[in-house]
Scaffold this motif. Structure first.
Motif: not given
Lengths: 493, 779
Positions: B39-46, B257-262, B268-270
């Motif tokens: 439900d959290m507001v996602e940062p732009v480009g998530t 999720a962290a690997l994708a963000a890195q 990145c959300k999973l």
């Protein structure tokens, strides 16, 4: 022709012209409106976390039904009032069902809570319900909670849901009625182009011609099955035609000879007529899916898609139901059992669609029983479903119509047992043996996650015995632990 | 149903604790404003991450992976494989055997091989279907029996021994033995596994994870990304249910999720699809239990020999602790003079079984109840008599692992109270009468005890930290290492802190669990969340309060006895100040108004190597009496009435404790009745959605359900306000339902022990019924 859908939300008319063929209400709420109170728990309409209420006019009054927004197509809310958990508070004050849930400690992790709140909201607005735990359980069968053990939720429902509605929705019911009436029109809805569209014709002829043009389009009635093709199988249904606005297709007509159920009549809409046909049928109807599933799902759709998840066909077959189909060229009718050819294969031609089914009433010398065997009482699919109609004459079985679900790839009649029981004496168990024996050759059931082949066969036989015991009165006592019949209105004279 | 707890007034002079206050988030829950990670507001480009797997592979070596059609699918930004991992490809808690992304070998059907990163979740899900993965299959080992035959384990066998069952057994008047299968259980937390990772400067990562163990999320993400722990922060405000399923098994999703963000430099959300969640994550362990019990002819146990064969799955995960706890609870509430309790931790090519509320204890206790029921059936005595005959008492109070049951009197008193309040003996007669008059329907009745050891048996986990700030406006910021999964932990801890400062709850701000505020925490598990974190928070609050008292004493020239915190005020002799006024004064006087509290459970000395010492701080007790009716033609069953009395010491919040008891019982009842996990013979889970896996609904709750809290002297150990842990023990109250079903089946052929396995589905009940009839026919 209208190229938008329109609905009421939070007192405002919303009009959308970008509605894809597979867009769901849940994604619309969470991703487009960023209203995240409505949750996704399972994405297949089985947990109820995504429950929202849809208000539609029934006899000129707004009536609210709970639906699973995860498998409800966005286009299907055309003409309705969409109510979500965000809409319930008035002047930031809790709605009575919200307040009761807090007072009764009805939430723990809170994830299922908005779904429960919305189902309870529809119960709150439902008139003439008997205040009982049984009523509440029935309404809540489609909402799973893993934390509380339900007792406090049921208590909240009993506290809040059985007095006359007195909330913002009841206060503005007149206004809502006017706005919903203003939204109701008889224009065909078509959004998209011929490659990719959501359509909602308003007449049977309109449907016949649109479907003839696009025989590969997907017909959608309640979307309780089609929704899963989208959310689980990720099928790209590029053209969907919703049948819900077709004038008259949702009729349920009682006549002395039987009940006609239109193709888009929901389980909910046909429940009363089915209960009237037989107490067992009424009990069965109450155990199809959940309140949410029954408010959207249709018997016609269940049959038309040949859904393997069908607990009504065996009962309907045993009752001698006929199915009515139509194409642009004309219509035909056939015995329901003949429609099911093989697993996943039905007798439905390109461009042909189901218009309804006719369930004959039991005659004075007929008696009917059906039993649904499941791991869980509510909202479960049967491992074995047995349905029995016996025509009796002076204690002799003149005709037996016996159909089972879960015993073959399709709902199927027990031809051998039917023949063997013809002429048997209903009050003499020694004459039942051949019929019981015949089931062993009538079916070769499979083992799957619901039951083993052995259990299915044993239980199929037990259900036949149970039906005969109940009808003959040879059982000295009550022999059902579940699904007690509320009234015995079909005992053969 | 009765409205419970109205008769209880536990508060006394206390203002905040022992009150039935609502869950701190109750209003937000009902409004839909309680925020979960999705439900959290996602940062732009998530971006959105979806794990990919080989749908048909069970066990085998990978010989070809073709992800071209995944990469070229619309919306796909990146496809991750093991080669993208800069750190270590492991997300296990301890044993190093849980790859984040499988490389050369697939170990079970559902193992993640790659991850799609796409602009939308829908695009990622669709793209993942395009993968082509070819494996060379090997014959999978699926069941405990398969694993015994193949002799595969995830860790060495372990045993408790007391005395000599080898001599005790033959010296017994009668020896009984049997085999029982006990099924596993899917957690079915309503909120599935989810994590969102936000890249930070200098290679750091902020990870929101629905986890019971933020510290382990931090460690796992750091390990996988190849960065120091200090570069990673894990945070969770609340979970939509955990039940043990997010203790270790939230790791993989946070790591992906962290690997994708890195890799992408974007948030990145999973969020797992429900079916994937059920297929990929571990469950409660299922067991085959082989038991043998010798008694003195009247039913008093002389010797016990039990072997627990647990299906652990493809990796060790938390199986060490889970199976140890099975052994710790193989005595239920009974004294075994000679005992051999053996455990094998079997390796199978299935998902890695994990923590689930009760953590192995329920299976151990259920086996003990089976032995008791067998003795009762064979001696012709009532099972309750046999239970009480074998209870721990003053003379016989040592468990097989050497810890004394100090509160054996509480145990007996509680059971005797429920024996009376449930009207057990009259109902026993009514059940017998019903069964003599009914051929098709049969009733059963059972009253079973609960004794559950409280503490992590891995000693190092029995510690907790909390961070409390008092601000100069008198408001209090509360943070601790425990996580909220619905159990009301935050509310209980806040009540304790409010009590300490003498303020109302609105003055205490509950904040999200965050590894940068309270580091090096234990998982919120083992029922210990409140015991540990409320103590740590109380110590933090008390330290601040002591500083204030010292300051006031000096400033106003009075002793501590003249200073009183209460009713949102601080009384100094005759003068009343607001807490804000005192806080402001103290700040001006340069008094530190923040403190990190720390607590470590005293008195636990368990040493696993030498099998000596005390594993538990104390035991929690309970008792339940269940009545059921079964249909002997179809196996259908209804639970007609359940009476429960449960010991929570002096409750910190009776309403919340009641919720844990009722919810735990219903969850346990589901495990033992409707919830059946079915794998096909190829090793694929067939019950991977709520359409096929059936947790209880409202109508499964007993029509007549009477639940009460045991009113005793409170916890003899110095726990927070003498309360007792309540998270897990109530699950085992449901053993009464299983034993009652067994009792109903047993009525078909008195003197014969039914072969009922768990869960008691209609099919399992019919199997036991038919077995009884066969035996009767051949008698």
């Amino acid at each position: 022709m209208r190229e938008t859908i329109r609905f009421l939300k939070g007192g405002e008319i919303v009009e959308l012209d970008d509605v894809g063929p597979t867009d769901t209400v849940l994604d619309y709420l969470r991703l487009r409106r960023r209203e995240t109170g409505t949750k996704e728990g399972c994405g297949e309409g089985d947990c109820g976390a995504c429950t929202v209420a849809l208000g539609r006019l029934v006899d000129g009054k707004p009536v609210y039904q709970p639906v699973n927004s995860c498998i409800q197509l966005l286009g299907m809310i055309d003409g309705a009032e969409l109510v979500t958990v965000e809409d319930l508070t008035a002047d930031d004050k809790l709605h009575p069902v919200q307040a009761a849930m807090v007072a009764c400690h009805g939430s723990q992790c809170g994830f299922c809570t908005p779904g429960f709140i919305m189902t309870l909201f529809t119960l709150y607005h439902s008139e003439g319900q008997q205040k009982s735990r049984k009523t509440v359980n029935e309404w809540l069968a489609g909402n799973l909670c893993r934390c509380t053990g339900y007792r406090p939720i049921v208590e909240a429902a009993l506290d809040a849901c059985f007095d006359a509605a007195d909330d913002a929705f009841s206060w503005r019911a007149n206004e809502t009625r006017e706005r919903l009436q203003a939204l109701a029109d008889s224009r065909d809805v078509f959004i998209g182009d011929s490659e990719r569209f959501f359509a909602s014709p308003s007449t049977l002829d309109g449907l016949a011609s649109l479907y003839a043009q696009h025989p590969d389009a997907t017909l959608v009635a309640g979307a309780t099955d089609v929704g899963l093709w989208i959310t689980k199988q990720l099928r790209d249904l590029s053209r969907t035609i919703w049948l819900g606005r077709i004038e008259g297709l949702d009729r349920v007509e009682n006549s002395p000879s039987g009940v006609l159920i239109g193709a888009t009549a929901t389980y909910q809409a046909s429940e009363e007529a089915m209960t009237d046909l037989s107490a067992d049928l009424g009990e069965l109807w109450k155990r199809i899916g959940s309140k949410q599933v029954r408010a959207s799902g249709t018997v016609g759709g269940n049959i038309a898609n040949g859904s393997p998840i069908g607990d009504t066909p065996p009962a309907l077959i045993a009752l001698g139901t006929t199915l009515e189909l139509q194409t642009i060229d004309g219509s035909r009718a056939l015995p329901l059992e003949e429609f099911f050819i093989d697993y996943g294969k039905q007798d439905r031609k390109p461009g042909e669609f189901v218009t309804g089914l006719f369930v004959p009433r039991l005659s004075g010398n007929q008696t009917f029983r059906c039993y649904k065997i499941t791991k869980r009482f509510d909202q479960d699919i049967s491992s074995v479903m047995g349905a029995f109609r016996f025509t009796l004459e002076n204690g002799v079985i003149r005709e037996a119509r016996i159909a089972y679900g879960g015993m073959a790839g399709i709902p199927k009649r027990a031809a051998g047992a039917e023949a063997a029981l013809t002429g048997a004496l209903v009050d003499d168990p020694s004459t039942w043996g051949e019929g019981m024996q015949a089931l062993l050759t009538d079916f070769t059931p499979l083992s799957d996650m619901r039951a083993s082949a052995e259990y299915r066969m044993e239980t199929a036989r037990a259900l036949l015995a149970k039906a005969l015991m109940e009808i003959s009165g040879t059982a000295p006592e009550d022999i059902r632990v579940l699904a007690q019949r509320e009234a015995d209105n079909d005992r053969a004279a | 149903m009765t409205a419970p707890l109205e008769h209880l007034d536990l508060t006394g002079p206390l203002k905040q604790v022992r009150k039935s206050l609502p869950h701190d988030s109750a209003e937000k829950h009902v409004r839909g404003t309680a925020e979960y990670i999705d439900d959290m507001v996602e940062p732009v480009g998530t971006l959105h991450v979806v794990p990919g797997w080989a749908k048909d592979a069970v066990r085998g070596s990978v010989h070809a992976i073709d992800l071209e059609d995944v990469r070229s699918a619309p919306g796909v930004v990146e496809v991750l494989t093991a080669a993208d991992i800069r750190g270590i490809n492991d997300c296990s808690s301890a044993f190093g055997d849980d790859p984040v992304l499988a490389e050369k070998e697939i170990l079970f059907n559902g193992q993640v091989v790659f991850a799609v990163v796409a602009e939308t979740r829908e695009a990622a899900r669709k793209a993942a279907l395009n993968a082509k993965i070819e494996i060379t299959p090997s014959t999978p080992i699926l069941t405990p029996d398969d694993a015994v035959d193949a002799d595969t384990t995830v860790m060495p066998d372990y045993q408790f021994r007391r005395g000599s069952p080898e001599t005790g057994m033959p010296a017994s008047e009668a020896v009984l033995s049997g085999t029982m299968y006990i099924g596993g259980q899917e957690h079915f937390y309503l909120e599935g596994q989810v994590a969102m990772a936000l890249p930070q400067e200098d290679g750091g990562m902020l990870v929101y994870s629905s986890t019971q163990h933020p510290t382990e999320i931090q460690h796992t993400v750091a390990k996988v990304l190849g960065v120091p722990d200090a570069a990673v922060t894990a945070e969770v405000r609340r979970m939509g249910g955990g039940f043990g399923g997010k203790e270790s098994q939230a790791n993989q999703w946070a790591a992906l999720a962290a690997l994708a963000a890195q890799k992408t430099g974007r948030a990145c959300k999973l969020r797992l699809d429900r079916d994937d969640d059920m297929i990929m994550t571990g469950k409660r362990h299922d067991f085959k239990v082989e038991w043998k019990v010798g008694h003195d002819g009247s039913g008093k146990i002389r010797a016990v020999d039990i072997q627990f064969l647990a299906r652990c799955g493809y990796s060790a995960d938390l199986s060490l602790g889970v199976n140890d706890r099975t052994m710790f609870h193989a005595d239920s509430s009974y004294f075994y003079p000679d005992a051999l309790i053996r455990s094998r931790r079997l390796r199978t090519d299935t998902c890695s079984n994990t923590a689930f509320r009760g953590f192995g204890g329920p299976q151990g206790m259920l086996a003990a109840e089976r032995m008791i029921d067998a003795i009762a059936i064979k001696t012709g005595r009532d099972p309750l008599e046999i239970r009480k005959l074998n209870f721990y008492d003053a003379e016989h109070n040592l468990t097989p692992y050497g810890m004394p049951v100090e509160e054996h009197e509480v145990m007996l008193d509680l059971v005797e109270k429920i024996e009376e309040s449930s009207d057990y003996w009259n109902r026993r007669e009514e059940v017998a009468r019903f069964n003599s008059e009914n051929a098709v329907l049969k009733k059963g009745l059972a009253l079973t005890p609960v004794k559950f050891g409280i503490s992590f048996t891995l000693k190092q986990l029995n510690q907790a930290g909390a961070l409390v700030h008092l601000y100069t406006d008198g408001s209090v910021h509360l943070n601790h290492g425990g996580t909220e999964m619905g159990q009301g932990l935050n509310q209980k801890v806040a009540q304790v802190v409010a009590e300490e400062f003498g303020v109302t709850l609105d003055k205490v701000r509950i904040t999200a669990t965050n590894t940068s505020k309270v580091p090096n925490t234990a998982p919120t598990a083992a029922s210990s969340g409140t015991d540990l974190n409320a103590m740590a928070a109380r110590k933090a609050a008390r330290e601040i309060k002591d500083r204030l008292i010292a300051y006031i004493g000096e400033q106003y020239q009075c002793g501590p006895e003249a200073i009183h915190f209460g009713d949102n005020k601080v009384l100094v002799g005759e003068q009343a100040f607001s807490l804000a006024e005192i806080a402001k004064q103290a700040f001006v006087a340069r008094i530190q108004l923040s403190h990190a509290g720390y607590y470590a459970t005293p008195g636990i000395t368990w040493d696993r190597e030498s099998v000596t010492g005390r594993p538990f701080f104390y035991f929690a007790f309970g008792g339940a009496c269940a009545e059921v009716t079964i249909d002997t033609m179809t196996g259908e069953m209804s639970v007609d009435r359940v009476d429960i009395l449960h010991d929570v010491g002096h409750s910190l919040n009776p309403a919340i404790d009641l919720g844990q008891i009722e919810g735990g019982f219903v969850q346990g009842m589901g495990w033992l009745t409707t919830e059946e996990l079915v794998w096909d013979d190829k090793g694929r889970l067939r019950t991977h959605a709520p359409s096929t896996y059936k947790i209880p609904t409202a109508s499964d709750v007993p029509e007549d359900f009477r639940v009460d809290l045991y009113e005793g002297e409170g916890n003899p150990q110095a726990t927070v306000y003498r309360s007792k842990a309540v998270g897990e023990p109530p699950v085992m109250l449901a053993n009464s339902v299983f034993c009652a079903i067994n009792d109903a089946v047993a009525s078909l052929n008195p003197g014969e022990v039914p072969s009922l396995d768990a869960p008691a589905t209609p099919e399992a009940i019919m199997k036991a019924v038919q077995d009884m009839r066969r035996r009767k026919a051949t008698q």
